[in-house]
Design a protein around this motif. Structure first.
Motif, short mmCIF file in Angstrom:
data_model
loop_
_atom_site.label_atom_id
_atom_site.label_comp_id
_atom_site.label_asym_id
_atom_site.label_seq_id
_atom_site.Cartn_x
_atom_site.Cartn_y
_atom_site.Cartn_z
N GLU A 224 -6.10 -41.62 -14.29
CA GLU A 224 -5.52 -41.36 -12.82
C GLU A 224 -5.54 -42.55 -11.96
N ARG A 225 -4.54 -43.10 -11.65
CA ARG A 225 -4.48 -44.35 -10.97
C ARG A 225 -3.72 -44.03 -9.91
N SER A 226 -3.13 -43.02 -9.25
CA SER A 226 -2.01 -42.96 -8.29
C SER A 226 -3.00 -43.50 -7.01
N TYR A 227 -4.10 -43.57 -6.85
CA TYR A 227 -4.57 -44.32 -5.51
C TYR A 227 -4.16 -45.50 -5.54
N LEU A 228 -3.85 -46.30 -6.51
CA LEU A 228 -3.74 -47.58 -6.52
C LEU A 228 -2.11 -47.86 -5.92
N GLY D 190 -7.36 -34.17 -4.06
CA GLY D 190 -6.11 -33.73 -3.24
C GLY D 190 -5.07 -34.82 -3.03
N LEU D 191 -5.32 -36.16 -3.13
CA LEU D 191 -4.35 -36.98 -3.08
C LEU D 191 -3.50 -37.02 -4.09
N THR D 192 -4.05 -36.70 -5.36
CA THR D 192 -3.42 -36.70 -6.75
C THR D 192 -2.19 -35.67 -6.57
N ILE D 193 -2.78 -34.61 -5.78
CA ILE D 193 -1.85 -33.61 -5.77
C ILE D 193 -0.65 -33.92 -4.68
N LEU D 194 -1.12 -34.70 -3.75
CA LEU D 194 -0.31 -35.27 -2.75
C LEU D 194 0.85 -36.16 -3.61
N SER D 195 0.68 -36.91 -4.46
CA SER D 195 1.62 -37.69 -5.10
C SER D 195 2.76 -36.91 -5.55
N GLN D 196 2.16 -35.70 -6.23
CA GLN D 196 3.24 -34.96 -6.90
C GLN D 196 4.01 -34.13 -5.85
N LEU D 197 3.49 -33.59 -4.91
CA LEU D 197 4.20 -33.07 -3.74
C LEU D 197 5.13 -34.00 -3.15
N ALA D 198 4.90 -35.13 -2.81
CA ALA D 198 5.58 -36.34 -2.26
C ALA D 198 6.81 -36.43 -3.04
N TYR D 199 6.60 -36.49 -4.14
CA TYR D 199 7.90 -36.64 -5.39
C TYR D 199 8.84 -35.45 -5.21
N LYS D 200 8.16 -34.43 -5.07
CA LYS D 200 9.18 -33.14 -5.08
C LYS D 200 9.90 -33.16 -3.90
N ALA D 201 9.12 -33.44 -2.83
CA ALA D 201 9.56 -33.41 -1.40
C ALA D 201 10.85 -34.43 -1.34
N ALA D 202 10.53 -35.62 -1.63
CA ALA D 202 11.64 -37.06 -1.94
C ALA D 202 12.71 -36.36 -2.78
#
Lengths: 232, 276, 213, 371
Positions: A224-228, D190-202
């Motif tokens: 899990e590395r999305s934070y970077l 929470g931020l990990t889910i944000l990354s998926q959500l942002a991808y869909k939103a984009a």
């Protein structure tokens, strides 16, 4: 490289933190407390980033005269006033760069920073908190509806515990003889809190902790590395 | 997990308005609901009632304005009871803002007991950091921990403290506590190590956590839990204070919320019938 | 003059209290004003708080008073500066190091803390002997506690369809969750109403003097 | 299980041994086990005729001072005041019998040492190794191509619906990561889910609003959203100011978000991270604006409020399972399977432990509660 090295940092720090828990010998014994202190310092520096974002976003709104821009200007001014008061005359326990300025404090009844804190900040904060009283009522009205077996459980548990903790609820069942004491509402409410509620909360904690262990491990292993962020 | 919404809810603002009026009215015109005094609240009362006159007690103000509503009425009621019994009060605070909470409480009670003198009947020794360590240190020597009061008068010059060295001269400790450090630390340090009688009050939210300490070892001599505990104490010392009226408001609010639930169900039932 | 400022302070408090409450009716200029002042003021407050209560005692104070024994503190100070380098877009990547350090520490510490206090301690607390309890209520309750904990844990079992035994236990688990959510909700009501009472006592007492504060 | 028993038995045996000195009349000092060398255990056993026992220690000025005074003739004491590893400490015991004037003096000395392993924490180490081992094992087997199943998680089905609604109505999506900082794994989840959500939103061209309350979260969230837009092939659509800081203050943050909700009227709200008392204020205000709401937290006390006011709620572990569920990546699914193994182990442990307690066997529980 820009991503690989930080991932190695995460991994090694994690391993050091975990192993020092089990090693009472120096220097491991003081590593974890030290690192937590480091976190405070790093985030202490980082707070500037937030402040700059706030100033930038708000002043941009004022500059382009976006809708409600006047309020954002007031927000900026409040921020500036609080920071200035803190820097110039200090807080409750610390002196600012102008010392404590006794005359001013005497006139206000306290230092300007403290005056603003007591008379504005604290009231805003506790009123915002008090909104909960209203929202808990409207949520109860809407949510505790008998609809299915599950929602009945939800509602009954809520009503029993609520009644069991009030004077009126107590008097509903006060006439029951001593032998039937286990049906007294306060006792029923305690039973519900102590056993089924406790069981569910415990299980939530246990399984969430497993989730945290799993997530932490994924982070340490670099899965899990999305934070970077992006880049290579 | 999902909760489906019901159709066209009535305007929430009616609920807000009814609740606001329902809470405000009893504050202005107290109803005086009789509140049944619980055993644990009565124990606190009996501790103070049964301690001989002229005893010295330590009262710790371990909260801040955020929990004012629940803990300040306790402080006032306990001070009043202690003054009636001619106990002398040493006030301290483990929370920084506890100092001003203590001052406010004394100021309020002094209107009723104008002959009580600062330095003779009560004294405010101010805020101390350190929590548990501080409480333990007072067991060895109170003067080292509290060298001066809030007016900067040295310990030796305070009449009340003339014969006070450690917990041996303290009849009992009361801690009004909104969290850590507070009552829990007094139980662990002052009672468990020095065998002083410890009692106190907490917010409703943290009350259940303290119940296990009220046991046959008397780790805790009773407890006032939240506004209800404060109201019970007021009724025992026969004073109608803010907790009593607050408790009235509390009870009305509870009835209202239960009524809201009933109304919600009636409406949902009607909706269902209309659809069918 | 101080008396005037005290009274003025109470009026300020009352004004902001009412402004926030007005949000319950609808969004309006008073709420907007209170909201932005709140955001600005509190951001300023935490900024000052961070300087006086975190950075000075934990870093600057220590380094200035005894440099040699606190030399290690230069590392977090440097990492803190690296965070700030983000402000230069081209050098954003430098801030990945402090973030990597912070997240590595958090992950390690969380693994330890949660395994200790939320797994080991809770599991041990659930190993009880219901038959050894004093009253019938406690005996039944303790059985419920063990069964409930197990069922709710099984509700969180992800890697199999919820049917058969797993289906039954997780269904049971949902019931326990529902009871617990309802009960916690009911339990909190009292504390939340106290908050409103506190606010009204301020408005009716300190401000309007209708009731004795 | 057997291995566990043997290990734990062995450890408990090791720990009990040094204290079995009840047989002879004695005064013994021992280095406190499993510590950093800052404590010494003293134990004594003197004849019953003595009524008072005083333990004294020699301080740095070569004077004896009393550590403790007691009436018990068989007892122990832990001295943890001013002990340093490698420092020699001298103690003496003085027992008195005022009735016949008898007195007894015993003395002892010891040098404390810091240990390299804390045995008291071995259950923790064992459990950590077991859980991590299971997670890593299943990750490896998933990589080797083993098919892993994951059950439906309701709360996460909402994401497509939310993005769809936002696009259709031309309204933004609000994402609130809570008031936790980066030292909280819930925030990171929470931020990990944000990354998926942002991808869909984009991908679907929906606007995203992310107010945060901690500066470190600000930096991280911004990176994540930027990366998501890049991945979706629309880096030009990324607006760095869509992720912005309000204030570190709990209720100040809520006041700000409430304002955003009523003014921007987002089509969907996501509350994923650490939440305290503010949960209900946010969710009720959001409900008032008619947004579709999804929440998720591991704070047991706040879950009830989310469950009754939001359309979908991720309860506890579901929040951490979300990234696996959404990505369906073998690495992630494998770790989920490992966590499930942990659950089975714990359920077994609880059942076995309770049965043992019922039959009066207490060592398992005692080992777990060692600290």
């Amino acid at each position: 490289m820009k991503r690989f090295l930080p991932l190695m940092v995460t991994f090694f720090i994690g391993i050091i933190v975990i192993s020092s828990e089990f090693i009472p010998h120096k220097p491991f014994s003081s590593i974890n407390a030290g690192l937590e202190n480091w976190f405070l310092i790093i985030s202490g520096f980082a707070i500037l980033l937030g402040q700059i974002s706030l100033i930038k976003v708000n002043s941009n709104k004022v500059y382009i005269k976006a809708e409600n821009w006047q309020y954002y200007l007031i927000g900026l001014i409040s921020f500036g006033v609080m920071v200035l008061c803190g820097i110039l005359w200090g807080t409750q326990d610390a002196n600012g760069i102008l010392g404590s300025h006794v005359d001013l404090s005497k006139w206000l009844g306290s230092k300007p920073f403290v005056y603003l804190f007591d008379n504005v900040y604290q009231h805003l904060s506790s009123t915002m908190f008090a909104l909960l009283a209203f929202f808990i009522a409207s949520a109860a009205y809407r949510a505790f509806i008998m609809r299915s077996f599950e929602s009945n459980l939800l509602m009954i548990a809520a009503v029993v515990v609520m009644l069991g903790r009030t004077t009126i609820g107590t008097s509903f069942t006060a006439w029951l003889p001593q032998g039937w004491r286990f049906l007294h509402l306060p006792d029923v409410a305690n039973f519900v809190m102590n056993y089924p509620t406790n069981a569910a909360q415990r299980a939530i904690m246990i399984s969430a902790a497993l989730g945290i262990v799993g997530s932490s491990l994924r982070i340490l292993l670099g899965i899990e590395r999305s934070y970077l962020g992006g880049g290579d | 997990m999902s909760t489906p919404k019901t159709s066209k809810p009535i305007d929430r603002r009616y609920i807000f308005l009814i609740l606001l009026i329902g809470v405000a009215l009893p504050l202005i015109f107290p109803l005086g609901f009789k509140s049944e005094v619980s055993d644990i609240s009565r124990q606190v009362y009996q501790l103070i009632e049964n301690t001989p006159e002229n005893s010295i007690m330590l009262m710790s103000f371990d909260y801040d304005p955020a929990t004012n509503t629940e803990l300040q009425p306790m402080a006032k009621a306990i001070i009043e009871h202690a003054f009636r019994r001619n106990h002398k009060i040493i006030a301290v605070a483990l929370w920084p803002q506890g100092v001003q909470m203590a001052d406010q409480a004394f100021e309020y009670i002094l209107e009723k007991y104008p002959d009580k003198k600062y330095g003779i009947d009560y004294v405010n020794m101010g805020f101390k950091t350190g929590g548990m360590v501080t409480i333990q240190a007072m067991g060895r020597n109170i003067k080292d921990v509290l060298p001066k009061d809030t007016k900067n008068t040295p310990f030796e010059e305070i009449e009340l403290l003339r014969n006070v060295r450690n917990y041996k001269q303290i009849a009992y400790v009361i801690s009004l506590s909104a969290g850590d450090p507070g009552l829990k630390q007094y139980v662990m340090a002052a009672h468990d190590m020095y065998k002083v009688k410890v009692s106190g009050g907490t917010t409703a939210v943290s009350t259940p956590g303290f119940i296990p300490y009220i046991n046959d070892q008397n780790q805790l001599y009773g407890l006032l839990g939240g506004l209800k505990g404060a109201a019970e104490y007021e009724s025992m010392i026969k004073v109608k204070g803010t907790a009593t009226s607050g408790m009235d408001a509390q009870s009305v609010a509870h009835i209202l919320i239960i009524l809201f639930i009933v109304m919600g169900n009636i409406r949902a039932f009607k909706d269902k019938n209309q659809k069918a | 003059m101080s008396q005037f400022m005290t009274t003025f302070g109470i009026w300020l408090g009352a004004f902001f209290t009412i402004s926030i409450f007005s949000f319950l009716y609808k969004d309006n200029p008073f709420y907007k004003l209170a909201e932005q002042i709140f955001v600005g003021l509190s951001a300023g407050y935490w900024f000052i708080y961070t300087i006086y209560s975190i950075l000075i005692p934990n870093l600057f104070g220590k380094i200035l008073s005894d440099f040699n024994s606190n030399i290690m503190l230069l590392i977090p100070a440097l990492l803190g500066m690296m965070m700030l380098i983000r402000l230069i877009p081209k050098l954003e990547w430098i801030s990945r190091y402090p973030i990597a350090l912070v997240i590595g520490t958090s992950a390690g510490i969380s693994m330890l803390r949660y395994t200790q206090s939320d797994v080991l301690s809770q599991v041990a607390a659930t190993m009880i002997n219901p038959l050894g309890m004093n009253t019938i209520g406690e005996k039944i309750g303790s059985f419920i506690l063990i069964i409930g904990t197990v069922c709710v844990i099984m509700y969180f079992y992800f890697s199999r369809k919820q049917e058969g035994i797993l289906g039954a236990t997780s269904k049971f688990g949902i019931w326990f969750l529902m009871i617990s959510f309802g009960a916690s909700f009911g339990y909190t009501v009292m504390a939340r109403i106290s908050l409103l009472i506190g606010r009204l006592q301020f408005l009716l007492g300190d401000w309007l003097h209708i009731i004795k504060p | 299980m057997n291995v566990n028993k043997i290990i734990t038995n062995l450890i408990s045996l090791l720990l009990v041994l040094p204290f079995s000195l009840n047989a002879v009349s004695a005064f013994v000092a021992k280095d406190h086990p499993s510590d950093d060398g800052r404590a010494i255990d003293l134990a004594w056993n003197v004849p019953d005729e003595f009524t008072s026992v005083t333990i004294e220690k020699l301080d740095s000025t070569e004077t004896w001072f009393a550590l403790t005074k007691t009436a018990s003739t068989v007892s122990d004491y832990v001295d943890n005041d001013g002990i340093e590893p490698g420092l020699n400490s001298q103690y003496r015991l003085i027992a008195k019998n005022p009735a016949n004037g008898d007195s007894l003096m015993l003395s002892t000395q010891i040098t404390s040492r810091a240990q390299w392993f804390n045995y008291k924490k071995s259950p923790l180490l064992f459990l950590l190794l077991l859980l991590s081992g299971a997670v890593i094992y299943y990750i490896l087997s998933a990589r080797r191509g083993k098919e892993l199943f994951i059950r439906r998680i309701n709360g996460l089905e909402s994401m497509d619906e939310a993005v769809g609604r936002a696009t259709e109505k031309g309204k933004p999506i609000l994402f609130v990561p809570g008031i936790g900082d980066l030292d909280d794994i819930q925030t990171i989840a929470g931020l990990t889910i944000l990354s998926q959500l942002a991808y869909k939103a984009a991908t679907y061209n929906a606007d995203l609003i992310v107010p945060v309350s901690k500066s470190m979260v600000l930096s991280t969230a911004r990176e994540i959203v930027k990366e998501a837009y890049l991945k979706a092939g629309r880096p030009d659509a990324f607006n760095p100011d869509c992720v912005f800081y309000l204030t570190d203050d709990q209720f100040g943050y809520v006041a700000g978000i409430d304002g955003i909700m009523v003014r921007e009227q987002p089509a969907a709200n996501f509350f994923l991270g650490t939440f305290y008392a503010e949960s209900l204020i946010l969710a009720e205000t959001g409900f008032g604006t008619g947004a579709m709401q999804t929440a998720g937290t591991a704070q047991p006390h706040q879950l009830p409020f989310f469950v009754v006011t939001c359309d979908y709620t991720l309860i506890g572990e579901e929040l951490f399972a979300a990234s696996a569920y959404l990505s369906k990546e073998p690495n992630q699914l494998g770790s989920l399977k490992g966590q499930d193994f942990g659950k089975l182990f714990i359920v077994l442990l609880i059942i076995i432990g309770s049965i043992m307690e019922m039959s009066g066997i207490h060592w398992l529980k005692n080992i777990l509660m060692f600290e």
